[in-house]
Design an enzyme around this catalytic site. Structure first.
Site, PDB file in Angstrom:
ATOM      1  N   GLN A 234       0.872  -1.282  -0.195  1.00  0.00           N
ATOM      2  CA  GLN A 234       0.059  -0.046   0.141  1.00  0.00           C
ATOM      3  C   GLN A 234       1.034   1.368   0.043  1.00  0.00           C
ATOM      4  OE1 GLN A 234      -2.828  -2.156   3.244  1.00  0.00           O
ATOM      5  NE2 GLN A 234      -3.431  -0.109   2.948  1.00  0.00           N
ATOM      6  N   ARG A 381      -8.749  -0.837   7.863  1.00  0.00           N
ATOM      7  CA  ARG A 381      -9.647  -0.060   7.554  1.00  0.00           C
ATOM      8  C   ARG A 381      -9.975   1.034   8.684  1.00  0.00           C
ATOM      9  NH1 ARG A 381     -13.759  -1.659   2.959  1.00  0.00           N
ATOM     10  NH2 ARG A 381     -14.333   0.294   2.190  1.00  0.00           N
ATOM     11  N   CYS A 382      -8.850   1.605   8.994  1.00  0.00           N
ATOM     12  CA  CYS A 382      -8.995   2.607  10.237  1.00  0.00           C
ATOM     13  C   CYS A 382      -7.490   3.518  10.059  1.00  0.00           C
ATOM     14  CB  CYS A 382      -8.939   1.646  11.352  1.00  0.00           C
ATOM     15  SG  CYS A 382      -8.417   2.550  12.995  1.00  0.00           S
ATOM     16  N   GLU A 754     -13.076   4.577   5.242  1.00  0.00           N
ATOM     17  CA  GLU A 754     -12.942   3.930   6.492  1.00  0.00           C
ATOM     18  C   GLU A 754     -14.163   4.186   7.523  1.00  0.00           C
ATOM     19  OE1 GLU A 754      -8.133   3.723   6.446  1.00  0.00           O
ATOM     20  OE2 GLU A 754      -9.120   5.252   7.685  1.00  0.00           O
TER      21      GLU A 754
END
Lengths: 800, 218
Positions: A234, A381-382, A754
């Site tokens: 990522q 996802r945070c 998110e």
């Protein structure tokens, strides 16, 4: 050429249009190109020998049987990496991590040795043939036990180190204690408070479980001295910097390529031992080496999420106005501190824990602890621990509402930061950019007819024959995303800006190269839309390229919902540089002063004269063949955007559940999600992001768990046990929105991916607890599986 | 992964015969399919091995077992075993086995054991360990019963039903069926053969097994 404005606008498919995803054509036809699709001539395969034990001394490793197998090229252990000083590596959190276990293993499934073979199958067989003899050591799994004076020493390599990357270490298993807010004013608020509540809660260890596991193909060219690595990362530029620092190869000779990525969710931010080993193997053997994890390895050893033991307290007035907040956290970081947080924030953005509420005094403290578990901690996802923070404050507000007998919607409205208070500085020092919580809350309450739901719940509670318990969950969260301003945020000393380079070609099409990398977010679709609106070039002819560090400008990558807030702004500002140059060219072509021009969708026209104009296409051609005197040819720009602040998207989520009294089975009857992410670039993609985030939130709240037994054996590390919802389990989602643009972002956009994960998880817990609240229950820990809920019902005497 | 077992099995043999099998560690070991004692190190210490086949993979577990005490009056044996396979997966078990004479002339075997399993099998099989243990112990008890029966003097009285009646949670129909069929066999028990595990459930057995006849480590 003088088509109606509206038509011209729509032809661009710019900001606000639900443009179909450009990526889907290749994905739905199986034409994506993932790391495991990369095949290179002479490529070898790597597999990893992993520890079956959570804590043990390595007495002996016998490679002979493995090396004797036909097709096996090498078996490497820590001892082989030692001369290269690569048996340990630095983590993003300021700690070090064993690349291959050095003398002892500290978590189950830790990397002990690697095998390089002709194919994947031989490698796997050879892994079985590597003999490792261990001497078992006492295991510590619980972070509270880890802090006891006589707890086993997990990190012998840190013996005598009383100073860590984030301050003093007070115990051999203590990593850091990090605080935010003002303790004395918070304590004062509690000392005089007429009402206080306290609640302990555990946010268990979960894993994002992306469909594609982690992997790489490393290819070192011994002749050129160049290293090319395809990797599921990522943050490819960060990987390049780390690889260069570790290997000593100049960064200009390291090329990292993130091809298509099958989901990241934070799991693919860090640099894993497997990557380092594959690169070393390629350098040693002079051949490409592929390493791709299997599912069990992914769930067992790569970045997990959460594992926060939290204790919250609120002080309030009798009518429910919150006057103080105190939070204490014991954070289980596993055996190495390998959290991928901005350097100065070992607990990420946890101090957003005051939420959407105007709380005058607040303090939080997070204690990081080593245990015999895999390292990681911020994935899923945070935006850096915002999930934990939102969970805590939303649960606490519910607990306070319950104690005071005030409706949970009402108590929130009483404590919201009001619209006229923005920009609002929280007790923790965050400057919230914009928000309108009251309007959004009312919209949701009206949409679901909240009063009728409460009436129905009351009727069900009064009816002893009702087979179900009804619960209503409500969460009104604020996120902090878009990390981040480089005065606060860096990774390895590199500021968390992001970048964009746009080139407009002579015939009017364009390419944009980015420092971010899409993993399903649809960047190729949405980024083009931003350029389309900014430059009047149809998004269809705008290529967006990411992930190749040799072509893309340096960027910090995609995680923490930072792509739109940071890279999205970089695109807009790079486009505006081009726009400014285009204006000069247009003025030259139309033989008027720049000030006489006005911009209209896709062209500059002479003010007040629709017939005299130059389209962006005309201007592009001219930029390459007849630029005005003194202006260099070409039409391109690069912009590095360092955000002045974070962005603060928010949302109001409401959930209705029906719990079967006999079985504990929970049916999600309704889930209504209103999100405000500021300016909406592609509403369809936003909806898709929200559906995905809600589904992952549902997974976490209702079933996911990485648990460990007392001996440190990880339980449930395959998809047989680990819950990944399919269409069968997933409830129907209803989405809604309001638009409160960010005042400091060039487009007013805030980031969204998110929010649904962060916001939905406490909503489910809120609903479950709401169903049991009349029985005196104030909190139930996740996951809310039927079995666990049934046990709770049994404890309460509801179930048989 | 820790499991505590507390079980009772009827043994179709008189107390003395059952006791002599129980105290003959070599014989006792072979009651577990695939297990055997490979070496006696001292009066009360042995080395053992268990061979396990899961699909195409064969694994060899080796370990030590130490007899902590034999109380002939109380008919109680205490032992501890610990073992590991080549990859380092381990298992250990502390066992207390007591024989009690039953009214019909047969014997009841009471076993209490703390089993700790680490590694692959504890990861995959954790939630099945209890139920798989039932199956495994049933097999063990059947073989043990047969051995004891073969040793027993020609019966002058009829020994009661030899079917197995585990005290714990029933529902292990398969276990009972295997147990019953094994127990019905009148012939002496077959020699030890490798435990041929054909599914995950059996993989768990393997480790449990090592616990029963494992070795003690340093």
């Amino acid at each position: 050429m003088n088509a109606p404005l509206k038509e011209r606008e729509q032809a661009l498919m710019g900001i606000g249009e639900s443009r179909l995803r450009k990526e889907d054509a290749r994905f739905i036809q199986g034409k994506g190109n993932y790391v495991d699709d990369v095949k290179m001539p002479g490529m070898l395969h790597m597999d990893i020998v992993r520890s079956p034990l959570a804590h043990a001394r390595i007495k002996r490793i016998n490679k002979e049987a493995a090396l004797a197998m036909p097709g096996v090229h090498a078996v490497l252990t820590a001892d082989d990496l030692k001369p290269l000083k690569l048996h340990w590596m630095p983590t993003l959190a300021g700690d070090v991590q064993a690349v291959l276990a050095d003398e002892k293993v500290v978590f189950q499934m830790q990397e002990v040795a690697i095998v390089i073979a002709d194919d994947r199958y031989i490698a796997a067989d050879a892994v079985e043939a590597v003999e490792v003899e261990y001497e078992e050591l006492p295991v510590v799994i619980n972070p509270f036990d880890a802090l006891k004076p006589d707890a086993p020493v997990i990190r012998e390599d840190l013996a005598g180190k009383t100073e860590g990357a984030h301050g003093a270490r007070t115990h051999h298993n203590h990593i850091f204690t990090w605080e935010a807010g003002d303790k004395s004013s918070a304590d004062a608020a509690f000392a005089n408070a007429p009402v206080t509540v306290k609640q302990d809660m555990f946010y268990p260890r979960v894993h994002p479980c992306p469909l594609e596991t982690c992997g790489c193909v490393a290819s070192f060219d011994p002749v050129r001295g160049e290293l090319t690595t395809y990797i599921t990362s990522q943050a490819p530029h960060v990987v390049r910097t780390v690889v260069s620092m570790l290997s000593g190869i100049p960064e200009s000779k390291v090329r990292i390529i993130s091809p298509d990525i099958g989901g990241g969710f934070g799991n693919k931010v860090g640099v894993y031992p497997g990557y380092v080993c594959a690169i070393v193997a390629s350098i040693v053997l002079g051949r490409p080496v592929k390493w791709v994890e299997d599912r069990i390895e992914n769930l067992s050893s790569t970045a997990f999420a959460r594992d926060y033991h939290m204790s919250g307290e609120l002080a309030a007035t009798p009518d429910g106005k919150i006057t103080g907040l105190r939070v204490e956290v014991v954070a289980d970081h596993g055996a190495f501190d390998a959290c991928a947080d901005p350097t100065k924030f070992p607990a990420g953005m946890f101090h957003i824990v005051s939420g959407s509420y105007d709380i005058p005094a607040a303090h939080c403290s997070v204690k990081g602890v080593y245990t015999n578990k895999a390292p990681g901690g911020v994935a899923y996802r945070c935006s850096f621990r915002v999930t934990e923070a939102v969970y805590l404050i939303e649960r606490m507000v519910d607990v306070l509402a319950q104690k005071l007998g005030i409706d949970k919607a009402e108590i929130r409205a009483r404590n919201f930061i009001r619209k006229d208070q923005f920009p609002y500085t929280s007790a923790f020092g965050f400057e919230y950019d914009s928000g309108d919580y009251h309007t959004a809350l009312q919209k949701v309450l009206d949409a679901v007819d909240y009063k009728a739901l409460r009436a129905e719940q009351a009727a069900k509670r009064a009816d002893p024959n009702s087979p179900t318990l009804m619960g209503i969950g409500l969460v009104t969260f604020t996120e902090v995303v878009g990390a981040g301003p480089s005065k606060m945020c860096d990774i390895l000393g590199v500021g968390m800006f992001d970048s964009c380079e746009i080139r407009v070609h002579p015939t009017g099409s364009a390419i944009a190269r980015m420092g971010t990398i899409t993993q399903g977010q649809g960047h190729q679709t949405t980024y083009a839309q931003i350029i389309a609106t900014e430059l009047g070039i149809p998004s269809e002819v705008i290529q967006v390229e990411e992930g190749d560090t040799s072509t893309a400008p340096y960027g910090l990558g995609t995680y923490g919902s930072r792509s739109t807030p940071v890279a999205g702004a970089a695109i807009a500002l790079a486009a505006r540089k081009i726009h400014a140059k285009a204006r000069k060219i247009a003025a030259h072509l139309l033989e008027v002063a720049e000030g006489d021009l006005e911009w209209e969708v896709d062209r500059f026209k002479v003010r007040g004269d629709d017939s005299r104009f130059k389209t962006m296409k005309d201007i592009s051609w001219a930029a390459y063949n007849q630029p005005p005197e003194g202006l260099e040819p070409g039409l391109e720009a690069v912009h590095y955007y360092d955000p002045p602040n974070f962005t603060y998207p928010f949302g109001i989520y409401l959930c209705v559940v029906d719990i079967d009294k006999a079985t504990g089975e929970t049916k999600i009857r309704r889930f209504y999600a209103l999100d405000d992410c500021g300016t909406r670039i592609n509403p369809m993609i936003i909806d898709g992001q929200i559906h995905g985030g809600l589904t992952e939130g549902f997974a976490v709240a209702m079933g996911q768990l990485l648990s460990f037994d007392e001996q440190g054996n990880i339980q449930g590390n395959s998809l047989m046990d680990y819950f990944v919802p399919t269409a069968v389990e997933t409830p129907k989602w209803e989405t809604d929105y309001t638009v409160t643009p960010s005042p400091h972002h060039p487009l007013g956009a805030k980031g969204v991916a998110e929010s649904p994960h962060v916001g939905s998880i406490p909503t489910f817990t809120s609903a479950i607890v709401d169903a049991l609240s009349h029985l005196g229950v104030t909190h139930v820990d996740m996951p809310h599986t039927a079995y666990r809920t049934w046990k709770e019902l049994k404890r309460l005497g509801v179930a048989q | 992964m820790q499991v505590t077992l507390d079980k009772q099995y009827p043994i179709a043999a008189p107390l003395d015969a059952a006791w002599s099998v129980l105290t003959d560690i070599r014989e006792l070991a072979t009651c577990m399919p695939g297990a055997q004692i490979t070496e006696q190190v001292s009066d009360n210490e042995y080395k053992g091995a268990v061979k396990v086949k899961v699909g195409p993979a064969t694994a060899q577990f080796t370990g030590d077992i130490e007899v902590l005490g034999i109380d002939a009056d109380a008919r109680t044996l205490r032992m501890i075993g610990k073992g590991a396979d080549k990859s380092g997966s381990t298992a250990s078990m502390e066992l207390t086995a007591t024989l009690v004479a039953a009214e019909d002339g047969s014997t009841t075997l009471q076993g209490k054991a703390d089993v700790i399993v680490n590694g692959k099998f504890a990861q995959f099989g954790g939630r099945m360990l209890n139920s798989v243990s039932d199956v495994l112990l049933a097999q063990f008890a059947a073989n043990y019963s047969n051995k004891a029966q073969a040793l027993a003097p020609a019966p002058d009285t009829e020994i009661g039903e030899t079917g197995m009646q585990a005290d714990t949670s029933a529902g292990e129909a398969a276990a009972q069926a295997q147990q019953a069929s094994a127990a019905r066999r009148a012939a002496p028990p077959p020699p030890p053969k490798e435990l041929n595990a054909f599914g995950l459930i059996w993989a768990v057995i393997r480790n449990f097994f090592v616990g029963l006849f494992g070795r003690r480590q340093g």
